[in-house]
Design a protein around this motif. Structure first.
Motif, PDB file in Angstrom:
ATOM      1  N   LYS A  31       0.976  -1.212  -0.028  1.00 21.75           N
ATOM      2  CA  LYS A  31      -0.036  -0.160   0.052  1.00 21.75           C
ATOM      3  C   LYS A  31       0.723   1.217  -0.068  1.00 21.75           C
ATOM      4  CE  LYS A  31      -3.829  -1.976   2.502  1.00 21.75           C
ATOM      5  NZ  LYS A  31      -4.356  -2.194   3.856  1.00 21.75           N
ATOM      6  N   GLY A  32       2.192   1.054   0.113  1.00 24.79           N
ATOM      7  CA  GLY A  32       3.103   2.154  -0.010  1.00 24.79           C
ATOM      8  C   GLY A  32       2.905   3.060   1.401  1.00 24.79           C
ATOM      9  N   ARG A  33       2.521   2.456   2.526  1.00 23.20           N
ATOM     10  CA  ARG A  33       2.343   3.256   3.647  1.00 23.20           C
ATOM     11  C   ARG A  33       3.600   3.010   4.496  1.00 23.20           C
ATOM     12  NH1 ARG A  33      -3.185   1.359   5.676  1.00 23.20           N
ATOM     13  NH2 ARG A  33      -2.491   2.189   7.771  1.00 23.20           N
ATOM     14  N   LEU A  34       4.700   2.345   4.160  1.00 22.53           N
ATOM     15  CA  LEU A  34       5.989   2.159   5.115  1.00 22.53           C
ATOM     16  C   LEU A  34       6.875   3.670   4.767  1.00 22.53           C
ATOM     17  CD1 LEU A  34       7.261  -1.320   4.223  1.00 22.53           C
ATOM     18  CD2 LEU A  34       6.264  -0.519   6.248  1.00 22.53           C
ATOM     19  N   LYS A  35       7.099   4.118   6.041  1.00 19.87           N
ATOM     20  CA  LYS A  35       7.926   5.384   5.806  1.00 19.87           C
ATOM     21  C   LYS A  35       9.225   5.323   5.377  1.00 19.87           C
ATOM     22  CE  LYS A  35       5.468   7.743   9.402  1.00 19.87           C
ATOM     23  NZ  LYS A  35       5.270   8.077  10.821  1.00 19.87           N
ATOM     24  N   GLN A  36       9.905   4.025   5.519  1.00 20.79           N
ATOM     25  CA  GLN A  36      11.090   3.846   4.964  1.00 20.79           C
ATOM     26  C   GLN A  36      11.012   2.408   4.091  1.00 20.79           C
ATOM     27  OE1 GLN A  36      13.376   4.511   8.587  1.00 20.79           O
ATOM     28  NE2 GLN A  36      14.729   5.697   7.569  1.00 20.79           N
ATOM     29  N   PRO A  37      10.666   2.252   2.952  1.00 19.23           N
ATOM     30  CA  PRO A  37      10.449   1.156   2.170  1.00 19.23           C
ATOM     31  C   PRO A  37      11.899   0.500   1.826  1.00 19.23           C
ATOM     32  CG  PRO A  37       9.890   3.149   0.766  1.00 19.23           C
ATOM     33  CD  PRO A  37       9.915   3.549   2.427  1.00 19.23           C
ATOM     34  N   ASP A  38      12.951   1.172   2.053  1.00 16.19           N
ATOM     35  CA  ASP A  38      13.922   0.543   1.525  1.00 16.19           C
ATOM     36  C   ASP A  38      14.649  -0.386   2.643  1.00 16.19           C
ATOM     37  OD1 ASP A  38      14.243   3.028   2.956  1.00 16.19           O
ATOM     38  OD2 ASP A  38      16.412   3.173   2.297  1.00 16.19           O
ATOM     39  N   ARG A  39      14.156  -0.225   3.849  1.00 13.58           N
ATOM     40  CA  ARG A  39      14.582  -0.992   4.895  1.00 13.58           C
ATOM     41  C   ARG A  39      14.120  -2.531   4.804  1.00 13.58           C
ATOM     42  NH1 ARG A  39      14.507   2.651  10.350  1.00 13.58           N
ATOM     43  NH2 ARG A  39      15.537   1.070  11.311  1.00 13.58           N
ATOM     44  N   THR A  40      14.754  -3.433   5.201  1.00 10.18           N
ATOM     45  CA  THR A  40      14.507  -4.649   4.939  1.00 10.18           C
ATOM     46  C   THR A  40      14.675  -5.644   6.145  1.00 10.18           C
ATOM     47  OG1 THR A  40      16.670  -5.233   4.321  1.00 10.18           O
ATOM     48  CG2 THR A  40      15.061  -4.822   2.563  1.00 10.18           C
ATOM     49  N   PRO A  41      13.538  -5.462   7.206  1.00 11.87           N
ATOM     50  CA  PRO A  41      13.719  -6.289   8.321  1.00 11.87           C
ATOM     51  C   PRO A  41      13.851  -7.553   8.151  1.00 11.87           C
ATOM     52  CG  PRO A  41      11.377  -5.225   8.033  1.00 11.87           C
ATOM     53  CD  PRO A  41      12.382  -4.800   7.020  1.00 11.87           C
ATOM     54  N   LYS A  42      14.444  -8.475   9.181  1.00 14.65           N
ATOM     55  CA  LYS A  42      14.416  -9.851   9.013  1.00 14.65           C
ATOM     56  C   LYS A  42      13.382 -10.225  10.152  1.00 14.65           C
ATOM     57  CE  LYS A  42      17.958  -9.925   5.955  1.00 14.65           C
ATOM     58  NZ  LYS A  42      17.388  -8.504   5.141  1.00 14.65           N
TER      59      LYS A  42
END
Lengths: 138, 318
Positions: B97-108
């Protein structure tokens, strides 16, 4: 410390937000972290020990086996060098002494109450040491 | 996209800033925290962690303390896997939905569970997560017993081990059923990456964890965790017992990629007899009596057969 209810923990005591610098906490060393009182870092298990490991810098080769195999994060390594032992969190299991590959060992177990200078003075030398564990391969 | 953390050697690895804290209440010499540290230090990315009920959970979240410097959740005995899968599903939805503030972060997303929570109680939940294909890693801390509740047998307990519900004595030699082959089961789900690791082989372990993080889809890691309390050995021997386990091939280190390609990642230079591994632990003490000695040969035969099977599978890549 003051005990709190389930909704009383400070924000950030348990959860870290997605905001802020990428991989923030993963690059900050413990001494620079803003620990809350709810982190077990602020607690101590020193009274579990009956023996303590002591570190003799003269024989250490900075192999870091003790760092990687310490279950209690009590081996302090900075800039690829072994710096010392965190006696608040060490439970005295003795793994660091077992995995130490040097001869004589640069880590040895001593009774809890012994003074560090006394222990360093009676440190075994190469000939008298029983410690002949072969250097483990990486 | 985040980069894979570079870990060339142990000195480089030792510059990691741990996200797990001391003064947890695990037994002195417990392998659980060695494994947890090696897993968490394998990445610099954000971590979303869950733990099923077990030693690790009860010892690292003792009121009013937490030993985790990452988002961590505990729900129940069985659902560490589905708790973290839920978080992963939310993350995916917000990303779409494009609602992540930092979409480049890749949590594990990592779930920890003991062998009780994995082999027995949480089996259905893990199977569900793997069937749905969540992008998570499930780490089983396999100490072959319900250590947290006093040493009852689990379906990971090997033949001949004395546990509180399968005690050895004059009528019984202890556990009678063989250990479940959990890796084969998880590989059969079509998981992209399944591996067995041991804390004493830290380099092998970190490489596998990083492969697991890089894989798209559910990853199962079976980590041998020598239990000083229930296996009955001295706390300082955790690493040497782990060495015996990997060098006697009781815990062979291998990985299965996409459910088919099996690679053996560690071949001991000198394979030691299983007898040495059994003899170092109090839970197998009774096997060294006249009455039960035949079980040691059976053990050796089983381990040899398994090793032969693994080598054949590796060769055939099926």
């Amino acid at each position: 410390m003051e005990k709190k209810g389930w909704d009383g923990f400070e924000i950030g005591a348990m959860l870290r937000s997605f905001e802020g610098a990428v991989s923030g906490i993963a690059t900050i060393l413990p001494e620079d972290r803003p620990y809350s009182a709810s982190s077990s870092f602020t607690a101590s298990v020193a009274d579990w020990r009956i023996q303590k490991p002591l570190f003799n810098k003269d024989y250490c080769i900075d192999c870091q086996f003790c760092w990687v195999y310490c279950p209690d994060l009590s081996i302090i390594s900075r800039d690829k060098k072994m710096v010392g032992i965190d006696f608040d969190h060490c439970k005295g299991c003795g793994i660091c002494v077992q995995v130490c590959p040097t001869n004589p060992k640069s880590l040895l177990m001593f009774p809890e109450q012994i003074e560090e200078e006394v222990a360093l003075a009676e440190w075994p030398t190469k000939n008298t040491s029983k410690a002949t564990t072969e250097a483990k391969e990486e | 996209m985040s980069e894979i953390k570079k870990i060339k050697n142990l000195k480089e690895f030792s510059t990691s800033a741990d996200r797990f804290e001391g003064a947890n209440l695990l037994c002195p010499g417990c392998a659980h925290s060695i494994i947890v540290r090696e897993v968490l230090n394998a990445t610099n990315d954000d971590l979303i962690l869950a733990a099923s009920t077990g030693c690790l959970e009860v010892c690292t979240a003792v009121y009013p303390y937490t030993s985790w410097d990452a988002s961590w959740i505990h729900v129940g005995f069985e659902n560490g896997s589905s708790a973290v899968a839920g978080a992963e599903a939310m993350y995916k939805a917000l990303k779409t939905k494009g609602r992540l503030k930092q979409p480049d972060r890749t949590p594990k997303f990592v779930a920890f569970g003991g062998d009780g929570a994995t082999y027995d109680i949480g089996f259905q939940w893990i199977s569900g997560c793997f069937e749905r294909g969540h992008n998570i890693m499930y780490v089983c801390l396999d100490n072959e017993v319900y250590a947290n509740t006093g040493g009852q047998r689990s379906s990971s307990t090997p033949i001949g081990a004395s546990a509180t519900t399968t005690p050895a004595g004059s009528v019984s030699y202890g556990e009678k059923k063989n250990k479940k082959d959990m890796l084969a089961i998880m590989a059969a789900h079509g998981a992209p990456y399944v591996a067995q690791v041991a804390p004493n082989k830290w380099k092998d372990m970190v490489a596998k964890i990083q492969k697991g993080f890089a894989a798209e889809g559910p990853v199962y890691i079976n980590a041998m965790s020598a239990c000083t309390t229930e296996w009955k050995f001295a706390p300082e021997d955790t690493i040497s017992i782990s060495d015996l386990a990997t060098d006697s091939l009781v815990f062979p280190l291998y990985e299965i990629i996409d459910g088919t390609q099996l690679n053996i990642t560690y071949r001991p230079k000198n394979i030691i007899p299983v007898r040495d591994y059994l003899g170092a632990q109090g839970r197998f003490k009774h096997l060294f009596t006249k009455q039960y000695e035949y079980l040691i040969d059976e053990w050796q035969a089983r381990v040899d057969a398994k090793w032969e099977y693994l080598q054949r599978r590796e060769e055939a890549s099926v």
